[in-house]
Design an enzyme around this catalytic site. Structure first.
Site, short mmCIF file in Angstrom:
data_model
loop_
_atom_site.label_atom_id
_atom_site.label_comp_id
_atom_site.label_asym_id
_atom_site.label_seq_id
_atom_site.Cartn_x
_atom_site.Cartn_y
_atom_site.Cartn_z
N CYS A 201 59.84 17.68 30.22
CA CYS A 201 60.25 15.97 30.45
C CYS A 201 58.77 15.33 30.98
CB CYS A 201 61.84 15.25 30.60
SG CYS A 201 62.98 15.74 30.81
N CYS A 204 55.67 13.72 29.51
CA CYS A 204 55.65 12.48 29.29
C CYS A 204 56.18 10.98 29.66
CB CYS A 204 56.73 12.41 27.29
SG CYS A 204 55.95 13.45 26.72
N HIS A 205 56.93 11.54 30.95
CA HIS A 205 58.13 10.87 31.78
C HIS A 205 57.53 10.32 32.95
CE1 HIS A 205 60.64 9.15 28.88
NE2 HIS A 205 60.73 10.66 28.34
N MET A 242 62.48 10.43 23.17
CA MET A 242 62.43 12.05 23.74
C MET A 242 63.27 12.77 22.75
SD MET A 242 65.40 11.23 27.46
CE MET A 242 65.78 10.45 26.19
N HIS A 481 40.60 10.91 30.49
CA HIS A 481 41.59 11.50 30.70
C HIS A 481 39.69 12.35 30.82
CE1 HIS A 481 43.79 15.08 29.11
NE2 HIS A 481 43.17 16.30 28.70
N HIS A 523 39.26 12.44 22.19
CA HIS A 523 39.65 13.97 22.99
C HIS A 523 38.47 14.82 22.29
CE1 HIS A 523 40.72 17.30 24.73
NE2 HIS A 523 41.83 16.80 24.76
#
Length: 697
Positions: A201, A204-205, A242, A481, A523
């Site tokens: 998790c 992402c969180h 999720m 990034h 990207h």
């Protein structure tokens, strides 16, 4: 929250989860309502339930739905293709959710699902054909590229595959804290839940659950939802992002229950990791005085490749001239990048577990001479390149803790640790977890250029006097990034991928030059530089979120009208690209599509003729040439040899399957060699010594 009234259970399934759940993702029958039922079970039942009953308070029912009675199958197909948001009343109950775009499903699957639902559970009947869905798709301007669908709102399929990979942070040393009034969690359950969260998790969180690409999961939010609601979302998935951890079989019912209770307590912060911890991990395996004073072999060091063997925690050193695997060296887990010292002697590798290994290419065979662990999770390492500082210093940035460390180049001794916590560039709010992404070494000043992901700031860290460190802070855009230099090595172009922008830093003048809008989730890797037949020097980036290859003008003196503007957008095979690459001696531009859900696309490469870009791309079946048998066989990261007449590709298979490297003749576009060996386990990134030292791409 997000949702629609119809075909949305797929929004809670990751691609991996669906593939692993044979009971849900059954083989689709070929015709009739059975085909629609199977597609529904595979893509919708997790939210709307197998019998269309929905889930109270979260997902509206499809059985006996008055919403379906009021809308035609064609209208529902539009919702499925484009998504839907806002308040919705179904059978007298209000829902305020969002349905993400489900365009990654085929036209026939969408038609089958809609027809099945309209003819089941007391609904009014009706049908729609795949041809009609295709017509609607065209009219709405919705792509057929499966990488651009959104099982999770605002998260493209390819991005979900990229972001959802396990992190390296573990729960073994976290602090346990409890919230008064929250459901009880035992110490053992807390530790188990912490480990699950960090593995599945946190990417992402966020480690602190403050939200990153996923929504916040802090107790002020989760306590209000309650255990039953959280269990339903963890089990069936959340429109907020999720996956369906329970119904996919990746978490047991007991683990789902533990996670639902765990999320109502404060997030356990992993331990900080400062200079004392780094020094405890630091080892000089071969002192500088005992190392060779010259290369101890006759190999062409400048054409050696350092190849990441991701899942085995190793790096293969391969002779680019002979294609021989010289040695395989144990490193940190899932090496993200390798960088070279200016002298070409040392390879610096950094694993996702924040372990750095220093490899001496002068030794026979090359071997590790030092190691250090600089945190709990990391992605970036770089070495000093400015005149007078060659080979003297190295820098590494970490995801956790959010900081960077400057080290002695030849020994990895940690010298200076600096936190990156601070204010975001847009809202000027404090962020406790701004991760360090790409780092490059300036050619214009004795500086490292450091991307700070969540705050959106670029730091120019002057290393002339690290005891009195000077840092210039530039405002860019959030979620910085990766990126690379233009052909002159003056301008650093870097992707703020969640902001859909390319930031341009003038390293000579030490200031921001431009923020360029691009589309969607750029990207570039390091990007690709070439001279465009019309617009002069350009830098290219591909994207995770769509098929676009964006060309940006980089010559403010010779082509001022095109400088720092998007001058052309090429159409590639599809989304899910991680790297583009060319070489000063080449007339080809290569684009991978590693994370595209379509195997034909992920297993091949698109190549453009730079002198005839309008002709489009040619597809090269790299994985087919490797002849590996079963497996995903994703093709990733073109990398040139020193001469620029060969291009190397990794064919990245499962850990227990055969992988390979395919070497292509850049002039003829024909296969030149295939490097196979049982020891080549999950090869991904490749770093040619000469090209990496000199920033050639």
């Amino acid at each position: 929250m997000k949702h629609l009234v119809l075909v949305s259970a797929a929004l809670v399934m990751s691609g991996a989860a669906v593939a692993e759940d044979a009971a849900v993702n059954e083989r689709l029958p070929k015709q009739g309502l059975d085909a629609g039922k199977a597609a529904y079970l595979a893509n919708c039942a997790a939210c709307h339930q197998p019998e269309g009953t929905g889930l109270a308070g979260a997902f509206p029912p499809l059985a006996g739905s008055d919403f379906l009675q009021k809308n035609t199958p064609e209208k529902i197909a539009e919702f499925v293709l484009k998504g839907f948001s806002g308040k919705l009343v179904v059978n007298g109950v209000e829902y305020n959710n969002v349905m993400p775009a489900m365009s990654h499903l085929s036209d026939d699957d969408i038609a089958g699902i809609i027809t099945y639902v309209f003819n089941s559970w007391g609904n009014p009947g009706g049908e729609i054909a795949g041809e009609k869905v295709a017509e609607l798709r065209t009219g709405l301007g919705v792509s057929t590229d499966p990488a651009q669908g959104e099982r999770h709102p605002a998260t493209k399929e390819a991005e979900m595959e990229y972001q959802a990979r396990p992190g390296a942070v573990t729960g073994t040393e976290t602090r346990i804290a409890m919230t008064p009034g929250a459901p009880a969690v035992t110490e053992e359950e807390f530790k188990q839940a912490t480990q699950i969260f960090f593995e599945r998790c946190a990417g992402c969180h966020g480690v602190l659950r403050k939200g990153a690409t996923g929504k916040p999961l802090t107790p002020d939010i989760t306590l209000a939802k309650g255990t039953d609601y959280l269990k339903a979302l963890i089990n069936f998935g959340s429109p907020a992002g999720m996956p369906n951890w329970g119904s996919s079989g990746q978490l047991t019912p007991e683990q789902v229950d533990i996670m639902a209770r765990f999320l109502q307590h404060p997030p356990p912060a992993p331990p900080e990791y400062g200079l004392p911890q780094m020094k405890e991990s630091w080892k000089v395996l071969v002192p500088v005085a005992e190392r060779p004073t010259k290369p101890m072999h006759e190999r062409n060091i400048e054409n050696i490749f350092a190849v990441t063997l991701r899942d085995s925690g190793e790096v293969a050193i391969i002779d680019g001239d002979t294609k021989e695997i010289v040695t395989i060296i144990k490193t940190g887990y899932a090496v993200h990048i390798s960088r070279l010292s200016h002298s070409s002697r040392y390879v610096y590798t950094i694993g996702r577990d924040a372990r750095i290994d220093l490899i001496d290419l002068w030794m026979n065979p090359p071997a590790r001479v030092a190691e250090i662990k600089v945190g709990l999770e990391a992605r970036s390492v770089e070495t000093s390149k400015f005149k007078g500082f060659e080979d003297k210093l190295a820098i590494a940035g970490t995801y956790w803790p959010p900081q960077y460390v400057i080290m002695d180049g030849p020994t990895l001794e940690p010298l200076k640790v600096v936190s990156t916590r601070g204010m975001t560039v847009d809202t000027q709010e404090y962020h406790p977890e701004p991760r360090v992404a790409a780092i490059v070494a300036s050619h214009e000043h004795p500086e490292f250029i450091v991307n700070v992901k969540e705050t959106g700031r670029v730091l120019l860290v002057n290393y002339e006097d690290i005891d009195n460190l000077k840092t210039t802070m530039l405002d860019a855009a959030r979620f910085l990034h990766d990126g690379g230099w233009d052909s002159t090595h003056r301008y650093f172009l870097t992707a703020a991928n969640q902001s859909d922008k390319i930031a341009v830093v003038d390293s000579k003048e030490q200031k921001m030059t431009a923020l360029i809008d691009v589309d969607k989730i750029p990207h570039p890797g390091r990007g690709a530089n070439f001279v465009h037949p019309t617009y002069g020097p350009v830098w290219a980036t591909s994207a995770l979120g769509n098929e676009k290859v964006t060309l940006i003008g980089t010559d403010p003196e010779g082509h001022p009208d095109q400088a720092w503007k998007v001058v052309e957008v090429l159409k590639g095979q599809g989304g899910g690209s991680l790297f583009v690459k060319t070489h000063p001696t080449s007339r080809h531009l290569y684009v991978d599509t590693t994370l595209n859900p379509d195997a034909k696309i992920s297993q091949s490469i698109a190549v453009f003729d730079i002198d005839n870009l309008q002709a489009g791309y040619k597809v090269l079946p790299i994985a087919e040439w490797a002849d590996l048998g079963e497996g995903p066989k994703r093709v990733v990261q073109p990398e040139y040899n020193k001469a620029g007449d060969e291009v190397w590709f990794s064919v990245w298979n499962g850990k227990d399957q055969s992988s390979a490297l395919v070497v292509l003749d850049d002039k003829t576009l024909e296969m030149k060699a295939v490097i196979k060996d049982p020891k080549l386990i999950t090869p991904t990134g490749k770093f040619n010594v000469y090209n990496t030292v000199h920033d050639i791409y």
